[in-house]
Design a protein around this motif. Sequence first.
Motif, short mmCIF file in Angstrom:
data_model
loop_
_atom_site.label_atom_id
_atom_site.label_comp_id
_atom_site.label_asym_id
_atom_site.label_seq_id
_atom_site.Cartn_x
_atom_site.Cartn_y
_atom_site.Cartn_z
N VAL A 280 0.84 -1.20 0.00
CA VAL A 280 0.00 0.00 0.00
C VAL A 280 0.87 1.25 0.00
N ARG A 284 0.98 4.14 -3.00
CA ARG A 284 0.77 5.58 -2.78
C ARG A 284 1.95 6.40 -3.30
N CYS A 285 3.15 5.89 -3.08
CA CYS A 285 4.34 6.65 -3.48
C CYS A 285 4.52 6.67 -5.00
N THR A 287 1.94 6.30 -7.09
CA THR A 287 0.64 6.70 -7.65
C THR A 287 0.12 5.68 -8.66
N TRP A 289 -2.22 2.42 -8.54
CA TRP A 289 -3.07 1.53 -7.77
C TRP A 289 -3.49 0.33 -8.62
N ASP A 326 -9.18 -1.31 -5.17
CA ASP A 326 -9.22 -0.58 -3.90
C ASP A 326 -9.76 -1.49 -2.79
N GLN A 437 5.62 6.87 7.18
CA GLN A 437 4.32 6.61 6.57
C GLN A 437 3.94 5.14 6.69
#
Length: 446
Positions: A280, A284-285, A287, A289, A326, A437
Amino acid sequence: QSTVSYQSSKLKSVCDAKICATVPLSVGQQGIWIDDELSNHTNAKYNIEATYEITDDRITVKFLTEAIQLLVNRHHSLRTVFDRNEHGEIVQIVKPLLVDTVNDTPVLVLHALPIEASIDSELTRFLCQKFDLNKPKPFFVSHFITVTGRPRVLCMIFHHVIVDGWSIAVLIRELNQILQAFIDKKDPSEGLAPVHCQFHQYVANLNPKMWDADIAYWKEKLSNGAMNFACLPSDHQTDSDISGATFVRDIPPVLVHLLQSSCQSIDATPFMILLAMFDVLLARCTTCWGDIVVAAPVFNRPYSEIENTVGLFVNVLLMRVDLSADPTFYELMINVKRTVLEAFEHQESPLTHVTSQLEHLERDSHIPQLFQVLFAYQNVGEIVSTNLLHKIPVTNPIAKCDLEVHVWENKQGALSIHAQYRKKVFKASTIERLIDQWMLLLDAAS
């Protein structure tokens, strides 16, 4: 270095044949040899250290020399060299053991340092020494440091081509047993676990057809669509500089307890939860998904005959997890758990052999190696220190890839994060922020 232990139910022996003095390189050794040739033997990125303070004054230089000599005699990998046969092929050859030396190289090199000398700088110098795989010299050396008024230190440096993390555990455990026997005036060979199979014997009996089922699995797993190999945005323009630094952080005990509780409630291992949240974080890092692919090393010792064998068995598995829908935490954990268990079931085929069978493997063209990020869970804390040998942490100044994240579990179950990165790719503040994070994600998942 290796991460997750896996015990296969297979009992097939691969070590029935007679030991040969000269055998081909394993697939893993071939990859390291080629990489070493391309670098013209100019770096020491494949060096592995085992550095220990000698905690008992009864251990003498004579004891250490004889103990290491016994290890070299027991484990043929420690006196293996590479050479070309009559067909020009690179092969590995086991050399005979001479008294106190291997091919005229001392099994123990002594260093008497003055009081003002820095042990840390000496250890770094040892770790940066280069092994030339084209020279018929052993691929390991042991240094013994004495400093007036300071503890004595044993630093063993190995080239990765002959050992892996599991091998180091075997050697340190046996070294402790042998030294204890010397102290107790007993036969040092008594009590040592038998070595059923030497590494070159194992390699000589490997048949690539035994990997057919693994190859079929990985073809299906990795060929379905483009994959994101977790290519993190860099802080600097990448170059060939592999100098590294390490960021260390302990996971708070409260969070460790919460993670353990989560593992029990969803029937998962700490590695699975840590990997899921790491996926995850990377999504996020980057971008992206969609599919996330993270490299994870595995011990790769599914046969009981090689449990006490010193050699290069470790393999790297590509953990591919789909985040495109997601998923909720529980959906993600089901996916990760299935991915990990399936990967362990098909761990024997070497990574380079797997990727060579794939017709098309999409990845970032700016990353020269197959993967940029490696994630490892080290649950072999029981070998960090013994009653006679206390582990001394040594920071490796060389990074094997852009980012390696190792989570270490000690005897008490405490967890610590060691993130090694290339300084020419990432800033220290970037790595610290990534770990921060990740801790937040782990806390939320628990």
